[in-house]
Design a protein around this motif. Structure first.
Motif, PDB file in Angstrom:
ATOM      1  N   SER A 158       0.822  -1.205   0.000  1.00  0.00           N
ATOM      2  CA  SER A 158       0.000   0.000   0.000  1.00  0.00           C
ATOM      3  C   SER A 158       0.861   1.262   0.000  1.00  0.00           C
ATOM      4  O   SER A 158       0.589   2.215  -0.749  1.00  0.00           O
ATOM      5  CB  SER A 158      -0.925  -0.017   1.224  1.00  0.00           C
ATOM      6  OG  SER A 158      -1.635   1.197   1.339  1.00  0.00           O
ATOM      7  N   ARG A 159       1.885   1.285   0.817  1.00  0.00           N
ATOM      8  CA  ARG A 159       2.742   2.466   0.864  1.00  0.00           C
ATOM      9  C   ARG A 159       3.454   2.710  -0.453  1.00  0.00           C
ATOM     10  O   ARG A 159       3.557   3.844  -0.921  1.00  0.00           O
ATOM     11  CB  ARG A 159       3.760   2.316   2.003  1.00  0.00           C
ATOM     12  CG  ARG A 159       3.141   2.454   3.380  1.00  0.00           C
ATOM     13  CD  ARG A 159       4.183   2.325   4.478  1.00  0.00           C
ATOM     14  NE  ARG A 159       3.603   2.583   5.799  1.00  0.00           N
ATOM     15  CZ  ARG A 159       4.280   2.544   6.923  1.00  0.00           C
ATOM     16  NH1 ARG A 159       5.578   2.240   6.917  1.00  0.00           N
ATOM     17  NH2 ARG A 159       3.669   2.802   8.074  1.00  0.00           N
ATOM     18  N   GLY A 160       3.956   1.651  -1.056  1.00  0.00           N
ATOM     19  CA  GLY A 160       4.673   1.821  -2.314  1.00  0.00           C
ATOM     20  C   GLY A 160       3.804   2.383  -3.414  1.00  0.00           C
ATOM     21  O   GLY A 160       4.221   3.277  -4.163  1.00  0.00           O
TER      22      GLY A 160
ATOM     23  N   GLY B  74      -8.402   0.460  -1.583  1.00  0.00           N
ATOM     24  CA  GLY B  74      -8.575  -0.583  -2.593  1.00  0.00           C
ATOM     25  C   GLY B  74      -7.573  -1.714  -2.421  1.00  0.00           C
ATOM     26  O   GLY B  74      -7.915  -2.896  -2.557  1.00  0.00           O
ATOM     27  N   ALA B  75      -6.324  -1.354  -2.092  1.00  0.00           N
ATOM     28  CA  ALA B  75      -5.311  -2.389  -1.852  1.00  0.00           C
ATOM     29  C   ALA B  75      -5.695  -3.242  -0.653  1.00  0.00           C
ATOM     30  O   ALA B  75      -5.529  -4.472  -0.660  1.00  0.00           O
ATOM     31  CB  ALA B  75      -3.947  -1.736  -1.631  1.00  0.00           C
TER      32      ALA B  75
ATOM     33  N   PRO C 218      -8.471  -3.576   5.256  1.00  0.00           N
ATOM     34  CA  PRO C 218      -8.860  -2.267   4.708  1.00  0.00           C
ATOM     35  C   PRO C 218      -8.768  -1.134   5.720  1.00  0.00           C
ATOM     36  O   PRO C 218      -8.261  -0.052   5.418  1.00  0.00           O
ATOM     37  CB  PRO C 218     -10.307  -2.502   4.245  1.00  0.00           C
ATOM     38  CG  PRO C 218     -10.369  -3.963   3.951  1.00  0.00           C
ATOM     39  CD  PRO C 218      -9.498  -4.603   4.982  1.00  0.00           C
ATOM     40  N   GLY C 219      -9.240  -1.375   6.949  1.00  0.00           N
ATOM     41  CA  GLY C 219      -9.161  -0.349   7.982  1.00  0.00           C
ATOM     42  C   GLY C 219      -7.732  -0.034   8.380  1.00  0.00           C
ATOM     43  O   GLY C 219      -7.361   1.133   8.584  1.00  0.00           O
ATOM     44  N   LEU C 220      -6.893  -1.060   8.484  1.00  0.00           N
ATOM     45  CA  LEU C 220      -5.490  -0.852   8.849  1.00  0.00           C
ATOM     46  C   LEU C 220      -4.764   0.001   7.816  1.00  0.00           C
ATOM     47  O   LEU C 220      -4.019   0.933   8.159  1.00  0.00           O
ATOM     48  CB  LEU C 220      -4.780  -2.206   8.991  1.00  0.00           C
ATOM     49  CG  LEU C 220      -5.074  -3.000  10.266  1.00  0.00           C
ATOM     50  CD1 LEU C 220      -4.636  -4.457  10.106  1.00  0.00           C
ATOM     51  CD2 LEU C 220      -4.356  -2.377  11.461  1.00  0.00           C
ATOM     52  N   LEU C 221      -4.979  -0.287   6.536  1.00  0.00           N
ATOM     53  CA  LEU C 221      -4.260   0.446   5.489  1.00  0.00           C
ATOM     54  C   LEU C 221      -4.791   1.865   5.328  1.00  0.00           C
ATOM     55  O   LEU C 221      -4.013   2.788   5.045  1.00  0.00           O
ATOM     56  CB  LEU C 221      -4.353  -0.305   4.158  1.00  0.00           C
ATOM     57  CG  LEU C 221      -3.727  -1.703   4.136  1.00  0.00           C
ATOM     58  CD1 LEU C 221      -3.654  -2.221   2.701  1.00  0.00           C
ATOM     59  CD2 LEU C 221      -2.342  -1.716   4.765  1.00  0.00           C
TER      60      LEU C 221
ATOM     61  N   ASN D 107       9.694  -1.759  -1.119  1.00  0.00           N
ATOM     62  CA  ASN D 107       9.016  -1.975   0.153  1.00  0.00           C
ATOM     63  C   ASN D 107       8.724  -3.445   0.412  1.00  0.00           C
ATOM     64  O   ASN D 107       8.903  -3.952   1.523  1.00  0.00           O
ATOM     65  CB  ASN D 107       7.706  -1.182   0.201  1.00  0.00           C
ATOM     66  CG  ASN D 107       7.930   0.311   0.273  1.00  0.00           C
ATOM     67  OD1 ASN D 107       9.045   0.773   0.448  1.00  0.00           O
ATOM     68  ND2 ASN D 107       6.861   1.079   0.129  1.00  0.00           N
ATOM     69  N   VAL D 108       8.249  -4.138  -0.630  1.00  0.00           N
ATOM     70  CA  VAL D 108       7.887  -5.542  -0.456  1.00  0.00           C
ATOM     71  C   VAL D 108       9.131  -6.387  -0.231  1.00  0.00           C
ATOM     72  O   VAL D 108       9.109  -7.362   0.533  1.00  0.00           O
ATOM     73  CB  VAL D 108       7.080  -6.044  -1.670  1.00  0.00           C
ATOM     74  CG1 VAL D 108       6.897  -7.555  -1.612  1.00  0.00           C
ATOM     75  CG2 VAL D 108       5.717  -5.365  -1.711  1.00  0.00           C
ATOM     76  N   SER D 109      10.236  -6.012  -0.876  1.00  0.00           N
ATOM     77  CA  SER D 109      11.470  -6.763  -0.631  1.00  0.00           C
ATOM     78  C   SER D 109      11.918  -6.594   0.816  1.00  0.00           C
ATOM     79  O   SER D 109      12.491  -7.509   1.417  1.00  0.00           O
ATOM     80  CB  SER D 109      12.576  -6.299  -1.582  1.00  0.00           C
ATOM     81  OG  SER D 109      13.003  -4.983  -1.285  1.00  0.00           O
ATOM     82  N   ASN D 110      11.628  -5.430   1.382  1.00  0.00           N
ATOM     83  CA  ASN D 110      11.985  -5.177   2.773  1.00  0.00           C
ATOM     84  C   ASN D 110      11.132  -6.016   3.724  1.00  0.00           C
ATOM     85  O   ASN D 110      11.638  -6.816   4.517  1.00  0.00           O
ATOM     86  CB  ASN D 110      11.818  -3.688   3.081  1.00  0.00           C
ATOM     87  CG  ASN D 110      12.180  -3.335   4.502  1.00  0.00           C
ATOM     88  OD1 ASN D 110      12.913  -4.061   5.156  1.00  0.00           O
ATOM     89  ND2 ASN D 110      11.664  -2.219   4.993  1.00  0.00           N
TER      90      ASN D 110
END
Length: 431
Positions: A73-75, A106-107, A138-141, A232-235
């Motif tokens: 989501s951040r990326g 949406g993510a 959804p709420g967390l993101l 981000n996902v690699s992290n």
């Protein structure tokens, strides 16, 4: 006699005012991260004390999976917002926030559905935790997206209040989860209270997430978004692979032990997870106003975190076993043996985040991606290689060595990026 006002005399008050403004925004960032840290620590302690090592390991698997989804989501949604819409006019910011928060929501919906399906397929002890994680994603993101948006606008106070609302809602939710006594209940309590803060974020900002604008947002910022997504996902994916691998090599209980040791460094782990909320936006402002100060600014950010982590880790070594058991229960005995390597790992990662903030602010997505891929490969290799050689302790020491190596690579890339940026400025001035 009329006093003479020199240009230098005008510059000094402006510089002092700018410094105070930066300090104020960073202070709100630190306050926000403190609230976030307390919330994360409370959840971890409650689960560890209530359910024991094995169940805590199951919860930790859901936690690291959330970390991967959060970084997706951040990326795609919020990292481009911070880089390109920090300190811009309000109208521009509001339009960008509506679309970026829609992308985050949406993510959360799409990846949450995938988590529910995965949980149903897994079953057993782990499955229900992943089903519940999918429900609350959804709420967390969305809650995380509001934090990014407020820091991009320089309104760190609103991010702090939003996290405070989450913390207040978390208290009764944890009490109810403790009565149920299952991992799934704790996941719902944690994510459900985040949803309360997410709804409050809509009221704070006066903005509703535009799901219809999510695709356009991703498309418009794909030059940054896709690279940040992989980075981000690699992290977070490296953390997930290490956790899954450690569970296979040593056992699920080992995952809980490592997570328990990380909880002891909770304040700094939370700061590292949400660092870009504050530092990227501030570094971007420094870059616009005084490009020659970016390197020093990033060094202060990273060095300060590293020193603080070392001091906190040193203090943990003095904690008596009785006090540690009061906090983590049965997890304390094994987790306390990992304090030294985990502290060194957090300190190394903290030093590297200063350079990472600089690369993000420069928009050097290609260089930051290379640095992150190298650091993630070191993290997985060190964590799993150490587990094969020396079990849980070996994994912790392997990760500590990997983070120090990764930090060095981050700083090498930042130095090269700053040199390229300065050269481009000189070319513009001489042409």
């Amino acid at each position: 006699m009329t006093p003479v006002t020199t240009e230098e005399g005008k510059t000094r008050p402006r510089a002092a005012a700018a410094g105070r403004a930066v300090a104020g925004r960073l202070s709100w960032g630190l306050a926000d991260q403190a609230v976030s840290s307390i919330g994360n620590f409370a959840v971890g302690v409650y689960v560890a004390r209530s359910l024991g090592v094995t169940a805590f390991g199951v919860f930790s698997l859901a936690w690291v999976t959330y970390g991967v989804v959060l970084n997706v989501s951040r990326g795609l949604a919020t990292d481009p917002l911070v880089v390109r819409f920090s300190g811009v006019p309000e109208a521009s910011w509001r339009g960008a926030v509506a679309r970026s928060s829609g992308a985050a929501l949406g993510a959360g919906a799409a990846l949450g559905a995938a988590s529910v399906l995965a949980g149903l397929a897994l079953g057993g002890r782990v499955g229900p935790a992943f089903v519940c994680l999918g429900v609350v994603l959804p709420g967390l993101l969305l809650q995380d997206a509001w934090r990014f948006a407020f820091f991009a606008a320089g309104a760190g106070r609103k991010a702090f209040v939003n996290d405070l609302v989450w913390g207040v809602a978390l208290v009764p939710a944890l009490v109810l989860a403790a009565r149920v006594g299952s991992v799934a209940a704790f996941v719902l309590a944690w994510g459900g209270s985040a949803a309360v803060a997410a709804v409050y974020g809509c009221l704070q900002s006066g903005i509703r997430p535009r799901l219809t604008g999510a695709r356009a947002w991703v498309r418009e910022h794909r030059d940054l978004g896709y690279r940040y997504l992989v980075e981000n996902v690699s992290n977070s994916g490296a953390s997930q692979l290490r956790a899954y691998g450690l569970g296979v090599i040593v056992g699920v209980g080992a995952v809980g032990v490592v997570r328990g040791a990380e909880l002891l460094l909770g304040p700094f782990m939370a700061v590292l997870m949400g660092l870009s909320l504050v530092t990227v936006a501030e570094t971007a402002r420094v870059l616009r106003r005084a490009p020659h100060r970016v390197g020093a600014f990033c060094l202060v950010l990273g060095g300060g975190q590293a020193v603080a982590a070392l001091l906190w880790g040193g203090a943990l070594l003095l904690v008596p076993d009785r006090a540690g058991e009061l906090v983590l229960g049965g997890v304390w005995s094994a987790a306390s043996e990992l304090v030294v390597p985990v502290t060194l790992g957090v300190a190394g990662a903290g030093l590297g985040t200063g350079a990472a903030a600089g690369l993000r602010a420069l928009g050097a997505a290609r260089r930051s991606l290379r640095a992150q891929l190298f650091a993630s490969a070191c993290y997985v290799g060190g964590g799993l290689g150490g587990a094969v050689v020396a079990g849980t302790a070996g994994s912790a020491w392997g990760v500590a060595a990997a983070t120090v190596c990764g930090s060095a690579v981050w700083w090498l890339h930042l130095r090269s990026a700053l040199r390229e940026h300065n050269d481009s400025i000189r070319e513009v001035r001489t042409s």
